[in-house]
Write a protein that holds these residues in place. Structure first.
Motif, PDB file in Angstrom:
ATOM      1  N   VAL A  95       0.846  -1.193   0.000  1.00 44.11           N
ATOM      2  CA  VAL A  95       0.000   0.000   0.000  1.00 44.11           C
ATOM      3  C   VAL A  95       0.881   1.243   0.000  1.00 44.11           C
ATOM      4  O   VAL A  95       1.846   1.333   0.756  1.00 44.11           O
ATOM      5  CB  VAL A  95      -0.933   0.006   1.237  1.00 44.11           C
ATOM      6  CG1 VAL A  95      -1.829   1.243   1.243  1.00 44.11           C
ATOM      7  CG2 VAL A  95      -1.765  -1.268   1.286  1.00 44.11           C
TER       8      VAL A  95
ATOM      9  N   ALA B 283     -11.030  -0.887   2.907  1.00 42.04           N
ATOM     10  CA  ALA B 283      -9.656  -1.411   2.982  1.00 42.04           C
ATOM     11  C   ALA B 283      -9.555  -2.508   4.036  1.00 42.04           C
ATOM     12  O   ALA B 283      -8.884  -3.524   3.811  1.00 42.04           O
ATOM     13  CB  ALA B 283      -8.678  -0.272   3.281  1.00 42.04           C
TER      14      ALA B 283
ATOM     15  N   PHE C 239      -3.650   0.937   5.049  1.00 39.58           N
ATOM     16  CA  PHE C 239      -4.395   2.078   4.508  1.00 39.58           C
ATOM     17  C   PHE C 239      -4.435   3.203   5.537  1.00 39.58           C
ATOM     18  O   PHE C 239      -4.112   4.352   5.234  1.00 39.58           O
ATOM     19  CB  PHE C 239      -5.817   1.648   4.134  1.00 39.58           C
ATOM     20  CG  PHE C 239      -6.717   2.792   3.764  1.00 39.58           C
ATOM     21  CD1 PHE C 239      -6.765   3.260   2.460  1.00 39.58           C
ATOM     22  CD2 PHE C 239      -7.523   3.404   4.717  1.00 39.58           C
ATOM     23  CE1 PHE C 239      -7.602   4.316   2.111  1.00 39.58           C
ATOM     24  CE2 PHE C 239      -8.359   4.461   4.378  1.00 39.58           C
ATOM     25  CZ  PHE C 239      -8.393   4.917   3.073  1.00 39.58           C
TER      26      PHE C 239
END
Length: 167
Positions: A27, A146, A155
């Protein structure tokens, strides 16, 4: 680039990209250059490693975009189709999807594919319910998304949110 798109990019609350490599999500933040329009975003997503990528973009604490490229196929969801009236990115999503702008700007409805994350654990019904909850801000909805699809903590770290109370 005209000043108007730059001003619109200043309204981006966050833009996060997650891509699946070797069974793990990686991410990171997307740059504003990737958010000029939907084709530019998709091109950036296609350059990532792995076969699956998800972009989560929140704008002006008002609307959001979920984009997914899996095995070359593009799927998108705009939380509020009426955003296309004022926002170039939202309008380009509708263009990419081949959808018209809504005629009634009072009717805030999602546009695109509510089921784009179903195989990752976030079904269309659940995503639709989150969007319909007018008490939630885009960052709260996307944090929940998420979490459900497997990269909630990463996230929240990237976006700078305190860990959400995920039920």
């Amino acid at each position: 680039m005209s000043e108007e798109p730059l001003e619109q990019l200043d309204a981006v609350d966050f833009a996060v990209i997650a891509f699946h490599v070797d069974g793990e999500w990686d991410v990171d933040e997307l740059t504003l250059d990737h958010l000029l329009d939907a084709p530019t975003l998709v091109a950036a997503m296609r350059r990532l490693p792995g076969e699956d990528s998800v972009a989560l973009v929140a704008v002006d604490e008002d609307w959001f975009l979920v984009a997914r490229v899996v095995e070359g196929r593009v799927r998108m969801l705009l939380s509020d189709a009426t955003a296309a009236e004022d926002w170039d990115l939202a309008a380009s999503v509708l263009d990419l999807l081949g959808l018209p702008e809504p005629e009634d700007d009072d009717d805030q409805v999602p546009a695109g594919d509510l089921g784009l994350l179903a195989d990752l654990g976030m079904g269309a019904e659940d995503l639709g319910a989150l969007i319909a909850d007018l008490d939630l801000y885009p960052e709260e909805i996307l944090s929940e998304v998420a979490e459900e699809i497997g990269f909630g903590d990463d996230f929240d770290d990237v976006v700078g949110l305190a860990p959400a109370d995920h039920a």
